[in-house]
Scaffold this motif. Structure first.
Motif, short mmCIF file in Angstrom:
data_model
loop_
_atom_site.label_atom_id
_atom_site.label_comp_id
_atom_site.label_asym_id
_atom_site.label_seq_id
_atom_site.Cartn_x
_atom_site.Cartn_y
_atom_site.Cartn_z
N ALA A 277 0.79 -1.05 -0.29
CA ALA A 277 -0.16 -0.01 0.02
C ALA A 277 0.74 1.24 -0.09
O ALA A 277 1.41 1.75 0.85
CB ALA A 277 -0.88 0.11 1.21
N TYR A 278 0.88 1.80 -1.26
CA TYR A 278 1.60 3.15 -1.36
C TYR A 278 0.85 4.18 -2.21
O TYR A 278 1.04 4.35 -3.15
CB TYR A 278 2.87 2.75 -1.88
CG TYR A 278 3.98 2.17 -1.14
CD1 TYR A 278 4.88 2.89 -0.24
CD2 TYR A 278 3.94 0.89 -1.15
CE1 TYR A 278 5.72 2.14 0.46
CE2 TYR A 278 4.92 0.07 -0.42
CZ TYR A 278 5.62 0.64 0.53
OH TYR A 278 6.71 0.03 1.16
N PRO A 279 -0.22 4.44 -1.45
CA PRO A 279 -1.20 5.26 -2.23
C PRO A 279 -1.15 6.61 -2.53
O PRO A 279 -1.37 7.36 -3.64
CB PRO A 279 -2.33 5.05 -1.48
CG PRO A 279 -1.96 5.33 -0.14
CD PRO A 279 -0.69 4.20 -0.19
N ASP A 280 0.21 7.10 -2.06
CA ASP A 280 -0.07 8.74 -1.97
C ASP A 280 1.78 9.03 -2.56
O ASP A 280 2.18 10.20 -2.69
CB ASP A 280 -0.12 9.33 -0.80
CG ASP A 280 -1.44 9.33 -0.16
OD1 ASP A 280 -2.39 9.27 -0.92
OD2 ASP A 280 -1.43 8.98 1.04
N THR A 281 2.35 8.08 -3.35
CA THR A 281 3.74 8.22 -3.91
C THR A 281 3.79 7.52 -5.05
O THR A 281 3.24 6.47 -5.22
CB THR A 281 4.57 8.22 -2.93
OG1 THR A 281 5.82 8.79 -3.46
CG2 THR A 281 4.75 6.90 -2.36
N GLY A 282 4.94 7.79 -5.98
CA GLY A 282 5.34 6.98 -7.09
C GLY A 282 6.55 6.00 -6.34
O GLY A 282 7.04 6.31 -5.56
N CYS A 283 6.45 4.65 -7.36
CA CYS A 283 7.28 3.83 -6.61
C CYS A 283 7.82 3.20 -8.00
O CYS A 283 7.48 3.13 -9.05
CB CYS A 283 6.53 2.71 -5.96
SG CYS A 283 5.62 3.40 -4.51
N VAL A 284 9.15 2.68 -7.65
CA VAL A 284 9.82 1.48 -8.59
C VAL A 284 9.52 0.21 -7.99
O VAL A 284 9.65 -0.05 -6.81
CB VAL A 284 11.33 1.95 -8.44
CG1 VAL A 284 11.91 1.10 -9.46
CG2 VAL A 284 11.62 3.30 -9.19
N ALA A 298 11.88 1.35 -4.26
CA ALA A 298 11.96 2.59 -3.71
C ALA A 298 10.55 3.34 -3.99
O ALA A 298 9.90 2.88 -4.70
CB ALA A 298 13.16 3.35 -4.83
N VAL A 299 10.57 4.38 -3.02
CA VAL A 299 9.55 5.38 -3.01
C VAL A 299 9.78 6.81 -3.12
O VAL A 299 11.04 7.13 -3.43
CB VAL A 299 8.56 5.05 -1.62
CG1 VAL A 299 8.30 3.48 -1.60
CG2 VAL A 299 9.44 5.45 -0.39
N GLY A 300 8.71 7.47 -3.18
CA GLY A 300 8.99 9.16 -3.14
C GLY A 300 9.28 9.86 -4.26
O GLY A 300 9.83 10.64 -4.44
N LEU A 301 8.86 8.73 -5.55
CA LEU A 301 8.95 9.48 -6.98
C LEU A 301 7.50 10.17 -7.35
O LEU A 301 6.57 9.75 -6.98
CB LEU A 301 9.17 8.47 -7.83
CG LEU A 301 10.87 7.96 -7.74
CD1 LEU A 301 10.58 6.65 -6.88
CD2 LEU A 301 11.56 7.74 -8.80
N ASP A 336 15.10 0.27 -1.21
CA ASP A 336 14.53 0.99 0.02
C ASP A 336 14.86 2.46 0.21
O ASP A 336 14.48 2.78 1.15
CB ASP A 336 15.12 0.26 1.15
CG ASP A 336 14.73 -1.30 1.42
OD1 ASP A 336 13.68 -1.74 0.99
OD2 ASP A 336 15.71 -1.95 1.76
N GLY A 337 15.20 3.07 -1.04
CA GLY A 337 15.45 4.42 -1.11
C GLY A 337 13.95 5.17 -0.97
O GLY A 337 12.95 4.86 -1.62
N ASP A 338 13.97 6.58 -0.56
CA ASP A 338 12.94 7.36 -0.55
C ASP A 338 13.38 8.66 -1.07
O ASP A 338 14.29 9.25 -0.65
CB ASP A 338 12.50 7.54 1.10
CG ASP A 338 11.18 8.35 0.82
OD1 ASP A 338 10.89 9.20 -0.07
OD2 ASP A 338 10.37 8.54 2.18
N TYR A 339 12.52 8.88 -2.14
CA TYR A 339 13.36 10.47 -2.98
C TYR A 339 12.34 11.37 -2.69
O TYR A 339 12.48 12.37 -3.30
CB TYR A 339 13.17 9.71 -4.60
CG TYR A 339 14.23 8.61 -4.77
CD1 TYR A 339 15.57 9.13 -5.01
CD2 TYR A 339 14.03 7.39 -4.51
CE1 TYR A 339 16.72 8.21 -5.12
CE2 TYR A 339 15.09 6.42 -4.63
CZ TYR A 339 16.49 6.87 -4.95
OH TYR A 339 17.40 5.91 -5.07
#
Length: 949
Positions: A277-284, A298-301, A336-339
């Motif tokens: 569940a990552y409804p509010d951000t872009g992911c790889v 990774a998240v935060g894109l 596991d990076g957050d951008y």
């Protein structure tokens, strides 16, 4: 065969009738309709469908000649690099609205095309901002679907307009024009569907990305339809969001997994009972070719359109900007990076913390920085197939810049990450959405043609070197590819692993992986320096594929591969071994990984810490050969030694390990973390804070008392952003350090709004009153004003968080409390602190409280105050004091301040225009009137006359 307008009209009417039949049931279309690329209709309707389809073919043929001329003219506008030739490979109406393309080993081209972008794909920024609060509340795709059904309950047909398509092109006669044109699958038109934005073709299968689903499609032998279609993963595209922020970018990882992206429309995917569940951000993301073992890399894109691996296996993505003060980013993606990006930032004033706190630049808390700026609208992304082996080639990285064209650039290692260099336009003056290298030594480019809306056009270009530059885009390797596919000669295939061309290296690797355990011995020999670095890397990746296959890999073979790779002289081989180790760590890996944390290469050290973090989470028994306590001490020591100069990517790896250690040994951590906080320097304590943030650890509250504002601020941000409400009381007992950033103060203040009881609120009021005293202020004016603004919103119904803009409904409160708050603060309106006074006056005016009137009179009569404040006070007095309105108006007209006169003028124009003419004439004719007052008079006379200046 030509058809009249009536023929076409009849066809459209019949098509509409058939569409209604298809959508009688409110559910996704039967998969059989997708397999055959058309609707599954009753036999009685089949003939009508085909008659109408023939009409479309006739109509398209009639229009093709004109479109071909237009396409040829359009191609002449493209700026082609010297030494290359551009050829039109396909054009509308044969291809339309292309978003993504893929080239298979036979040189056939697969296109993801959209037809729903125009009518059934929406945008909350440009088209439907009124949907925003509801849209940000969605947590799953079904929430968006239900919302759209409700919004279009009287016009549900609109939500089924158009269909996304998977198209395949083939140039059988070798003249460069792709004359064979097959639609393999269509009828992707359910309510949450679209746009189709990603495609990958390989070995008789096609992976097709079309929100909300990742599909796997098997084309038929004849090629004009699909034999089978399977939904591998579903649940992408939670929000309506910003159009184009979709499911896309699918590509092969070097180890044989699928890698792909979802933009900040978000995801909620359930697989085998586990929810991603990552409804509010872009992911790889990545998964196996059958969709299993989905992982969020990774998240935060914001909107990573496409991905690309360099020849050594490092992963990169281009990420779009907000059109604000930030810039698009080229990102080095690590596990596991957050951008840093959250979709709500797009809708906030000034783009919220993204710009205000500089998060887009990275290195704020655990936000990773970019590798530089390459393109303002990054979309398609490709790497030269002979990158890493030749220096006489362009690029070797290419990124579509939409709109504009394609840029070439290079990436150079910089410690634990990379930096973009030598960025230049390469193929220019077109709307390139995607590009890919073919096995024929050419580049293929998809051109959207024009605009951000659906153009119903499309151009596919083939860019190839002229005679003097033959091979500059890679050799024609189609013959060798055929040889590889037909071969079962292990030694021959292992030899291809070191070939200069990626097409051949990858195909040989996949062929060896399919052949099973019989190839392992030869792969291990290649690792023993019998191959060049590319050969060793592909041997290692192939062994990784074996380890995940149904045959798996004998433990002795894996251990030998690890031993050879970890002793390899090239850092890329050591790094790839650690990446494999992180996938499935074993007890024997731990000493090797720990040793690698001291490697000469920062990149290797980063991946060593990431491998150790995975071992912490998955290895059951560490045995006696590894000192658990010493490993954490080493992590803290490296952070201390590196200090502020340590690269964010390397810090990320260490922080990730500390988080895994804390999770694995919670009792040890509770017993010793206070000791560690006293023992280590700021960098190590920051590492602990960010590790605890990842875990939402309750001991974060203790870090609020850290002597460093950097550490306490990180703890405050972590508590607020992770919604750690149980720590609210601890936050409200604390007061930020005077040196804390505005963002820390803002989060502290809004914690009171969400959670404060009466006593805690009184504590805040006393703090605010103390700050407002002469000589007592220790915080910035902006913090004081934020405090008053927060209190003014005490009873307001609020759905979105005022700090980060995400969905977070506020508590319901009695409106009378807000008046009491305002009244308790009115003594602060002493007119010495002008911004504070103005904020409190505005608060009272907005609520229309009668008690504001005496304060308005004082403000208006004090000529030392700013004109804008006095003008606001006059406007309020005119509204409040009906009996004395005429007197206030006269005072306003006689005032020396233009801003005050302007307020009075506009009221007079509406209430007593006849009485105003004489005053205006006097102002205009008086030679002592200022230019500003004469301008006011002239504008007022124009308005009264109904004329425009």
């Amino acid at each position: 065969m030509a058809f009249s307008f009536i023929d076409v009209l009849v066809q459209r009417l019949l098509g509409g009738f058939l569409w209604i039949l298809r959508h009688r049931q409110d559910k996704a279309l039967d998969q059989r309709s997708l397999v055959h690329g058309r609707s599954v209709l009753a036999e009685g309707m089949e003939g009508v469908f085909w008659v109408s389809w023939i009409a479309v073919v006739g109509f398209s043929t009639q229009a093709a000649e004109h479109a071909s001329v237009e396409a040829q003219q359009g191609m002449k506008q493209v700026e082609v690099p010297v030494g290359y030739e551009l050829q039109l490979a396909a054009a509308e109406p044969n291809v339309l609205n292309m978003i993504a393309l893929s080239v298979d080993v036979d040189g056939r081209i697969y296109l993801a095309e959209t037809d729903r972008y125009q009518d059934a794909v929406f945008d909350v920024v440009t088209l439907r901002p009124d949907w925003l609060p509801a849209d940000l509340s969605f947590r799953q795709v079904r929430d968006r679907t239900d919302f759209l059904k409700q919004q279009f309950r009287d016009d549900l047909g609109r939500l089924g307009r158009g269909s996304e398509r998977l198209r395949r092109l083939e140039d059988r006669d070798g003249d460069g024009w792709f004359e064979v044109n097959d639609i393999l699958a269509q009828e992707f038109r359910s309510i949450p569907t679209g746009p189709a934005a990603g495609v990958l073709a390989h070995r008789g299968q096609v992976w097709f990305q079309c929100l909300p689903t990742l599909w796997r499609i098997e084309p038929s032998e004849s090629g004009n339809h699909a034999n089978d279609i399977e939904a591998l993963l579903d649940g992408f595209g939670v929000h309506v969001g910003v159009s184009g922020h979709d499911l896309h970018g699918i590509t092969w990882g070097p180890e044989g997994r699928l890698y792909f992206t979802i933009g900040d429309r978000g995801m909620h995917v359930t697989q085998q009972g586990f929810v991603h569940a990552y409804p509010d951000t872009g992911c790889v993301l990545r998964c196996e070719p059958d969709g299993s073992h989905l992982e969020v890399v990774a998240v935060g894109l914001r909107n990573p359109q496409e991905l690309a691996f360099d020849p050594y296996g490092s992963l990169f993505a281009g990420d779009n900007d907000t059109a604000g003060a930030d810039r698009s980013r080229l990102l080095h993606i690590v596990r596991d990076g957050d951008y840093g990006w959250r979709c709500s930032y797009q809708h906030m004033k000034g783009f919220g913390p993204w710009v205000e706190e500089g998060r887009w630049k990275g290195d704020v808390d655990d936000v990773l920085p970019s590798a530089g700026y390459v393109a303002q609208g990054p979309s398609g992304f490709a790497v030269h197939p002979e990158a890493g082996r030749r220096s006489d080639i362009p690029g070797p990285f290419f990124l579509s810049d939409f709109p504009g064209g394609i840029r070439q650039f290079d990436l150079k290692p910089q410690g634990a990450t990379y930096r973009a260099e030598s960025v230049e336009p390469w193929l220019w003056q077109l709307w390139a959405t995607d590009m890919a290298f073919g096995p024929d030594g050419a580049m293929y480019v998809a051109d959207w043609v024009a605009g951000w809306q659906q153009p119903n056009k499309g151009r596919l270009y083939r860019l190839s070197p002229n005679d003097s530059n033959v091979g500059k885009l890679g050799q024609d390797v189609r013959h060798e590819l055929k040889r590889i596919r037909e071969s079962s000669d292990t030694n021959l295939l292992v030899g291809f692993l070191d070939h200069p061309n990626l097409w051949l290296r990858r195909e040989a690797q996949f062929q060896l992986a399919e052949m099973g355990p019989s190839t392992v011995a030869a792969l291990l020999q290649a690792l023993e320096h019998q191959a060049g670095v590319m050969g060793r890397l592909h041997a290692l990746w192939c062994l990784n594929q074996h380890s995940r296959s149904e045959h798996e890999l004998h433990r002795g073979a894996r251990d030998k591969a690890m031993l050879l790779a970890m002793d390899d002289p090239h850092p890329a081989v050591r790094r790839v071994a650690l990446e494999w180790m992180a996938d499935r760590p074993e007890k024997g890996d731990l000493p090797r990984a720990m040793e690698a944390t001291m490697d000469a290469s920062p990149m290797v050290r980063l991946h060593a810490w990431l491998a150790l973090s995975r071992a912490m989470e998955t290895v059951f028994d560490f045995g006696s050969s590894w000192d658990i306590q010493q490993s954490l001490e080493k992590a803290f020591g490296q952070l201390d030694q590196g200090g502020e100069s340590m690269q964010a990517h390397l810090k990320h790896g260490i922080h990730r390990f500390i988080a895994a250690w804390i999770k694995r040994f919670p009792t040890r951590f509770e017993q010793q973390h206070q000791t560690w906080m006293r023992k280590y320097d700021v960098s190590a304590r920051m590492g602990m804070a960010l590790a605890m943030k990842r875990l939402k650890h309750p001991s974060l509250g203790s870090l609020l008392d850290d002597p460093s504002p950097e550490v306490s601020g990180a703890a405050m941000r972590a508590i607020y952003e992770a919604r750690m409400n149980p720590l609210g009381d601890r936050v409200m007992e604390w007061t930020p350090d005077m040196a804390s950033s505005p963002g820390v103060w803002k989060r502290w203040l809004w914690t009171f709004n969400y959670q404060a009881n009466t006593d805690q609120l009184q504590q805040l009021l006393e703090w605010l009153q103390e700050q407002a005293k002469d000589g007592s202020q220790t915080v910035s004016d902006s913090t004081l004003l934020e405090a008053v603004h927060m209190l003014s919103q005490w009873d307001q119904v609020r759905d979105l968080d005022p700090v980060d803009g995400l969905w977070r409904p506020g508590p319901q409160r009695n409106p009378t409390w807000t008046f009491d708050l305002w009244e308790s603060l009115t003594p602060l309106m002493d007119f010495k602190h002008v911004p504070l006074t103005e904020t409190l006056l505005s608060w009272g005016l907005d609520r229309q409280w009668p008690e504001i009137q005496p304060w308005l009179e004082r403000a208006f009569m004090d000529v030392k105050l700013p004109d804008s404040l006095r003008a606001r006070a006059l406007a309020g007095l005119i509204d409040f004091d009906a009996e004395s309105q005429a007197a206030w108006l006269q005072r306003g007209l006689r005032d020396d301040a233009d801003a005050v006169r302007s307020v009075a003028l506009k009221v007079y124009e509406k209430t007593a225009p006849g009485d105003l003419q004489a005053t205006l004439t006097k102002w205009w004719e008086d030679p002592e009137s200022t230019m500003a007052i004469r301008r006011l008079a002239l504008q007022s006379m124009w308005r009264l006359s109904g004329e425009q200046p």
